[in-house]
Every structure is written in structure tokens, then in C-alpha cells.
Design a protein around this motif. Sequence first.
Motif, PDB file in Angstrom:
ATOM      1  N   ALA A 491      62.461  19.343  68.039  1.00  0.00           N
ATOM      2  CA  ALA A 491      61.299  19.838  67.377  1.00  0.00           C
ATOM      3  C   ALA A 491      61.465  20.166  66.043  1.00  0.00           C
ATOM      4  O   ALA A 491      60.503  20.138  65.271  1.00  0.00           O
ATOM      5  CB  ALA A 491      60.834  21.291  68.159  1.00  0.00           C
ATOM      6  N   THR A 495      59.182  18.818  62.088  1.00  0.00           N
ATOM      7  CA  THR A 495      58.672  20.215  61.678  1.00  0.00           C
ATOM      8  C   THR A 495      59.056  20.370  60.211  1.00  0.00           C
ATOM      9  O   THR A 495      58.342  21.100  59.450  1.00  0.00           O
ATOM     10  CB  THR A 495      58.788  21.300  62.429  1.00  0.00           C
ATOM     11  N   GLU A 540      54.348  15.626  68.140  1.00  0.00           N
ATOM     12  CA  GLU A 540      54.655  15.581  69.498  1.00  0.00           C
ATOM     13  C   GLU A 540      54.851  14.026  69.932  1.00  0.00           C
ATOM     14  O   GLU A 540      55.933  13.940  70.741  1.00  0.00           O
ATOM     15  CB  GLU A 540      53.480  15.970  70.298  1.00  0.00           C
ATOM     16  N   MET A 543      58.291  13.109  68.685  1.00  0.00           N
ATOM     17  CA  MET A 543      59.533  13.795  69.480  1.00  0.00           C
ATOM     18  C   MET A 543      59.621  12.794  70.728  1.00  0.00           C
ATOM     19  O   MET A 543      60.817  12.542  71.187  1.00  0.00           O
ATOM     20  CB  MET A 543      59.231  14.884  70.013  1.00  0.00           C
ATOM     21  N   GLY A 566      61.122  21.402  73.444  1.00  0.00           N
ATOM     22  CA  GLY A 566      60.972  21.412  72.151  1.00  0.00           C
ATOM     23  C   GLY A 566      61.239  22.777  71.666  1.00  0.00           C
ATOM     24  O   GLY A 566      60.705  23.443  70.658  1.00  0.00           O
ATOM     25  N   SER A 568      63.106  25.297  69.137  1.00  0.00           N
ATOM     26  CA  SER A 568      63.002  25.467  67.727  1.00  0.00           C
ATOM     27  C   SER A 568      64.081  26.499  67.438  1.00  0.00           C
ATOM     28  O   SER A 568      64.361  27.379  67.769  1.00  0.00           O
ATOM     29  CB  SER A 568      61.718  25.600  67.207  1.00  0.00           C
ATOM     30  N   ARG A 593      54.923  22.050  75.745  1.00  0.00           N
ATOM     31  CA  ARG A 593      56.356  22.073  75.993  1.00  0.00           C
ATOM     32  C   ARG A 593      56.613  21.482  77.590  1.00  0.00           C
ATOM     33  O   ARG A 593      57.393  20.927  77.770  1.00  0.00           O
ATOM     34  CB  ARG A 593      56.924  23.387  75.814  1.00  0.00           C
TER      35      ARG A 593
END
Length: 740
Positions: A491, A495, A540, A543, A566, A568, A593
Motif C-alpha cells: 500500500a 501512496t 488500488e 496494487m 493493504g 500501511s 481492503r
Amino acid sequence: MTVPGTSRPAAAPAPAADPRRLGVHLTGDGADVAVHAAHANRVELCLLGEAREDGTRPEERVSLLGPVDGIWHGHVPGIEAGQRYGFRVHGPWDPDAGLRHNPAKLLLDPYARAVDGEIRLDPAIYGHVADDRLAPVRAEPDGRDSAPYVAPGVVVEECAAEPGPGIGWEDTVLYEAHVRGLTMQLPGVPQHLRGTYAGVAHPATIAHLKQLGVTTIELLPIHAKFPEPFLTAKGLTNYWGYNTLAFFAPEPSYATRSSRAAGPEAVLDEVRGMVSLLHEAGLEIVLDVVYNHTCEGGADGPTLSLRGLDNAGYYLHDDGAPGRLVDVTGCGNSLDFRRTRVVQLALDSLRYWAGEVGVDGFRFDLAVTLGRDGARFSPRHPFLVALATDPLLRTKKLITEPWDLGPDGWRTGQFPAPTADWNDRFRNATRGFWLSDPREASRGHVTGHLRELATRLSGSADLFGHGEVPGGRGPLGSVNFVTAHDGFTLADLVTYDHKRNAANLEGNRDGTDDNRSWHHGVEGPVAPDSPAAEIVPVRERSMRNLLGTLLISAGVPMLTAGDEIGRSQGGNNNAYCQDNEISWIAWETTGWRGDLLATATSLLRLRREHPVLRPDRFATGARLDGDDVPDLSWYDETGAPMTPEAWHEPQRRVLVMHRSGAPWGDADALVVLNGSLDERRVQLPPGRGGDYELVWDSAWDHPDEREPTDESGNGHHVPPGGAVEMESLSMRVYLVPRLE
């Protein structure tokens, strides 16, 4: 120098039955004891009584016989399971010659199967004179007794373990996790079991692993550890555990409170119970092991075990100046694998964990250090040859981290069978194609990893196609990964462009700056009602692209625990000292998620059901055994075969891979990658003649979202040569059933 205590008044012990069998082993009316201390002139076994209120223990000493090839030994009557013990070593103190014997320091047996308690940081645990800030004062032996501050070894009964499920490499999916971080917040695991060995094997944990579809849990180090003093001074700890104190003993702090209260033998039993329960569930367990250095640190570090036994014999040092350690690990010291006793220590430890605890394999941290003959690495190093030929160890999963910080330290693909290597080239190519290349394209720069990615998708033959036998180790010699404990989580890769390591209290200087990540336009999390919320679906999808690439590539995939939902770390890419919510998995499985978890589960099911998605041999590009199509083919977006020139065009961002399923009696697989920032019309190649069935699209938020996304009107079935519209930054997997 005198140290408080009593020596056993009885006559010297009888010889041990086998003086070369190191450690303390119960036999007959007591125990055989053997310890290596080649430069000592006397070694005392110290038998410790129950701890007093002030932390000290009554101590009875027995002078051992020897040395025999540098080993001190004896049979000592009266020793039973549960006995606490250590060694005091008398000998020369000559730091310039690498000799640091100091009988005031109670030393842990390197072969201790269990340790009692933990080490307390105090100047008394240093062999030299240190001040209250632990800084060296004088290079002379310190006379303070270290016994009240150190963790003694504990004698335990020996036992044999039952074998595990024996999952083949071709079916293996690794899941890298930390004992504490995995279950500290896992719903369904009772509070008293969270963050423990028992928690790893709790039905709630096992249920998640089985539902996800992984086969083998790879635990970060569980050997007993001692945090670096500089971390302790900051109020931090070595959470990851890459700072080993004892190579045979489990870390006590990971056991349940009840096991710790019952004693070190109960801690070991909890570890064995964890392994047994995982095996009953059909899961394997691999341990991350750190034989490249110890927690004693550099020359100014504490004297806890090896340093006081034989500093010059265990640690790598400058041959021209034996007192100067050579550090190829970045941790202050490196074990010297030119030395017989160092190789023996590592092999004996591995055999113990495999044979008596029952683990299914090992991941070797900074494995290049283990294959060094001083400065030079050799794939034919005696230690590596021993791994390949040992009757027990050669049957286990052996995984290398194929680098260290020494000269020519990058050796991916150069270790011998039967090991498999962490493939950092796979990580870099996958991140590059899906993240850093598009990031640069969004800024007007053209970069390309298409050729590199194709090499990784097909098993990294450039790295693993060589060796002592034709064809090398094959694609199963490559452990493919996109993330690991060290670096950004999945994640965080989508980000953050920059690390956020302030919590480590090192001024954000620690951790790599080569993340190959992309925040997609905004650094950090984006609120749902923010004007920038439009980038969230793209994050998303990115990922899902990374997961999809990992799980359909030739090689052995490794997932990092929590990436499937996901997890973090708030941008911290070096959370080695964060035993808190930064590192623990927050088990949130709602919304996106939950969709990501469903995607990972679906991809792993596809991989499990279709061996064409997990080939165990390198492709040749030829038609094999009368097959109608080559075993592997590459096409461009027009459906034409890729030309040699096309591979070198940096602006090319679409690639189609066709893999024949004939060698496995399976359907053919077609993988379509669109790494461009724009939608692309892609014409599918002729293939075998049957329709292509779309089984997964990274544009789907959830794998059950099987709505048609192409213009052909054929929904999920596309005829050979048909055209499809590919979402920007997306990938698809098609299957083509074989025509009988």
C-alpha cells in the motif's frame, strides 16, 4: 582477577563421551559438556542456582578438561533438565591480537537450547572498561561480574520432530511474517495469545492463511536476540530480531506469559507446538536465520558469548591486524566462515531446528557472508557444499538473501542448488514497470522496463539458467517478491514517493531512497471527500497489478504479511525498531481492503488450479513434443510477434505473453500488460485457435466483478485475433482450454 563463586571440590570431571560434540547433552547420571575456546588456558562450567532477590545466583564451578582441538569438555554428574549455566574463560587479554578473555564475564553457551530471562544493559557486560554511558574507557579487562546482568543457558531434554507436509517448490507460496506483528491485532486470536508463537498457530491465524492460499509461512528471526545498545538508549528495540544472541534458543519474549512463567523449557515447548499445529494444518514453516553476525557488535560491544570464548576464531578480522574486525554486514562484526567451528556452529544449529524442532526450511540473511573466504565469495564454499549434501538439510527449503555489504556483495543467481535466491531484480523490474516508469511518464520523461519485466515474468533465466548442471536451477531457483519486511509495504508503494522514518529517531536518514514507488500525484493518504480522491482507484489498480505480476510469473512467489489487505506503515520503509502499530498488521478487511484480499485469494486459486501459471522449467520459444504453439511467445499490441528492435523501444508499454499449457496438460495462458497512462486497443494473437476466456482483470475492483470490458461483444470470451480495450495501467489473464 577473582570472581565470587565456589569451585566444585570434587575431582576433575571424567572426559565427555565425545569431546567434539559441542553443547550440554544429558546422558547417564548427568551431562556431557563441550565448548570451543581455542586460545583459553582454563574454562569453567558455571552451574547456577535459583536467583536471589538482588538478581544474583549461587554459582558452582567445574573446571573442564582440555583442550582437544580447541574444545574443553567433561562429563559432569548431577546435571538435570532445567539447570541454568554459563562459562567463565581464563586466558590472555590482548585486544591487538584479537584475544579478549575475561573470567569476570559469564558467557552464554553458543549451543544453549534455551535462555533464561533477558540481558540488562550495564557496563558490567562489557569485557573492557566502559563508563555509565557504555563508552569504552580503557582497553583493559573489566573486573565487574556480569552474571547478574546476563541471560544464562538452560539444559533441556532432546527430542525428535515429526516431518512436515513436504510441499514441492512448484506448489509453494511463501508468506513472510513477524511472530508479534502477525497476530497482535488479529480478530479471533484471544488477547493472551496475541503476538506469540501460540498465536501464529491459533485456528484464526491458520484459517486466514489457508483461505488466502499460501503454503509456507516464513517467520522473521525467532532466535534469542539482544537489541543494539543505541536503540535501547532511545527507548526503542530491535523488533525484527536480526541481532542474534543464541543460535539454538528461541526468543523468550515471543512466548505466552504462561510459558514464560513456567520456564525456558515451556517456551521451547510452545515453539514446538506451533510447528506441530502448522504441520497438522498442512502448512510449512521456514525460519529467517542470521548466521552472518551476532549481537556482540563491534570491538566496543559487549562480551556475551563468542567474543569471550574465542574472539579471534569466531569473528572475521584483518589478517594483518587480528584485533581489527572486518565488517561486511554493516552490524559491527561478521562471523568468519573460513573457520571450521563457525561452519560447524551454523550447521549444527540448522540440524537442531530441522531435526528436533521440525521446521521445514531456512532463509539465510546476508547469505553472501556465509560463502566468503575472507573477502572472496565462492558458490563452492564448504558451508554451501555442506548444505547441498547434508542428508537432512538438503531436503529442506533453503532460501538465500544473496547479498551483503562487502566487496562484490551482490550475488543474485550465483548460489548453488538446492538453494533458492531472493530475486531483487524481479522486485525492481515489477516496481519499475508499474510504478516508477509511469511516474516518470506523468512528468514527461520516457523510461522503459519492458524487456526486463519480460525476463522476470518468464523466470529470470539470465540469473538462474546457469550452474553445475545444464539449465541451472530453473525458475524455481527464483523467489519472486515485490515487497518484504525491509522497505515499503504494497500500500505504501502506491501512496508515497519518499520514506517517512521519523519514528526511528535517526533524522529520516535510515532506510533506502531507491523505492521505485509512485504516489500517483499526491503524497500520502487521500481522504474520500478530497478533490484528489480520483487517484484512489488508480492506486488500488496499481496494487492489483503488482500482485498479479507476482502471482503469474515463473518462480516461487513471496507475499509480505498484510499486503493482501493493504497494510500501511505510514511510509516507514525501515520499521526494524517499531514494535507497535506502525509494524503490526491492522486487520481491517472492509471496503477496498476486503476487495484486495479477495483479489489475492482469487489469484492464488488460479495459480493453484493452473500449473501453466507456475511453470517449473524455463521456456525455449520452440514447439515441444509436437505442440501446435511454442512453449512461450511474445506479441505486441497489434497481435504481431515482438521483433528484436521492439524490445529496445523505451516508449513501448504494451506486451502480450502466451504460455502453452501443453507441458502440464493445462489450458494455455495469455497475459496482457498495458503499462501506459492511456487506454490501449490490443489485438490478441492467433494462439491455438480456441477462444480466450478472461479469468482476471486488474481493472476489476473485486474478482467477482466479471462484467464485459471489451468492444468485441463477446464478453469474457474473445476469439483469436479479436481486439480488446485495455484500461490504462492494467493487466489481464486469459485462459485458452486445449482442444481435444
